[in-house]
Scaffold this motif. Sequence first.
Motif, PDB file in Angstrom:
ATOM      1  N   LEU A  51       1.841   6.997  11.979  1.00 19.55           N
ATOM      2  CA  LEU A  51       0.724   6.140  12.359  1.00 19.55           C
ATOM      3  C   LEU A  51       0.570   4.979  11.376  1.00 19.55           C
ATOM      4  O   LEU A  51       0.397   3.815  11.784  1.00 19.55           O
ATOM      5  CB  LEU A  51      -0.561   6.977  12.397  1.00 19.55           C
ATOM      6  N   VAL A  52       0.661   5.275  10.091  1.00 19.50           N
ATOM      7  CA  VAL A  52       0.512   4.238   9.071  1.00 19.50           C
ATOM      8  C   VAL A  52       1.676   3.249   9.135  1.00 19.50           C
ATOM      9  O   VAL A  52       1.485   2.025   9.070  1.00 19.50           O
ATOM     10  CB  VAL A  52       0.419   4.871   7.669  1.00 19.50           C
ATOM     11  N   ARG A  53       2.882   3.757   9.294  1.00 21.62           N
ATOM     12  CA  ARG A  53       4.046   2.865   9.347  1.00 21.62           C
ATOM     13  C   ARG A  53       4.014   1.997  10.606  1.00 21.62           C
ATOM     14  O   ARG A  53       4.417   0.830  10.570  1.00 21.62           O
ATOM     15  CB  ARG A  53       5.326   3.684   9.267  1.00 21.62           C
ATOM     16  N   GLU A  54       3.541   2.549  11.686  1.00 19.59           N
ATOM     17  CA  GLU A  54       3.421   1.744  12.909  1.00 19.59           C
ATOM     18  C   GLU A  54       2.400   0.633  12.714  1.00 19.59           C
ATOM     19  O   GLU A  54       2.575  -0.488  13.202  1.00 19.59           O
ATOM     20  CB  GLU A  54       3.019   2.629  14.081  1.00 19.59           C
ATOM     21  N   ALA A  55       1.329   0.934  11.980  1.00 18.57           N
ATOM     22  CA  ALA A  55       0.274  -0.066  11.760  1.00 18.57           C
ATOM     23  C   ALA A  55       0.713  -1.166  10.797  1.00 18.57           C
ATOM     24  O   ALA A  55       0.401  -2.344  11.008  1.00 18.57           O
ATOM     25  CB  ALA A  55      -0.983   0.625  11.222  1.00 18.57           C
TER      26      ALA A  55
END
Length: 204
Positions: A51-55
């Motif tokens: 989720l963080v890497r996608e953001a």
Amino acid sequence: MVSRTDITTFHDPPPPPGESPWVGGYVPAVGVDVVEPDPAWPLAYDAVAALVREALGLRVLLLQHVGSTSVPDLPAKPILDVDLVVADPEDEPRWLPPLEAAGFVLRVREPWWHGHRCLRLEDPAVNLHVFGPESPEPWKHRVFRDWLRADADDRELYARAKRGAAAASNAAGEHTMAYNARKEAVVRDVYGRAFAAAGLTDGG
């Protein structure tokens, strides 16, 4: 560049006069819940990391699962601690809005302590700690985690300290900050052996 001395020194500056680390009126809840280790925690971290890497994409300089939920067989509060390193924590417009869009909420802002920010995600429960490249804290957290993964005696020592601190804090109606203070002496003791094992202090 982060030095060996930076990593092995504990920096605990109080807030400047008139300043508070809490954002938007948030205050820590009373009560500390330390539960038995859950084998699902690493899988939950994998989902949070995605989720963080996608953001943030390439703005993620470092992302790691730390804290007790990252150590197999260690009781913990059922909240994942995750360290995120970005180029400049002070430049919030570059990294905060995408994380907020992904469901994270800024709860703590401590520019006087390595530029630290803490964001909370509710499902799964996560404390996302944001630091800059010059902060020694992600290094500290990694050394502590890896030592506890490797050393069963200190893992059990820390487990006892956590259970005892939680029981005492709950009996006194305290919140997490007081719980942390109650186990601090044991944490520092374990850190001493962790630093030595990593070769950061004499004896390693």
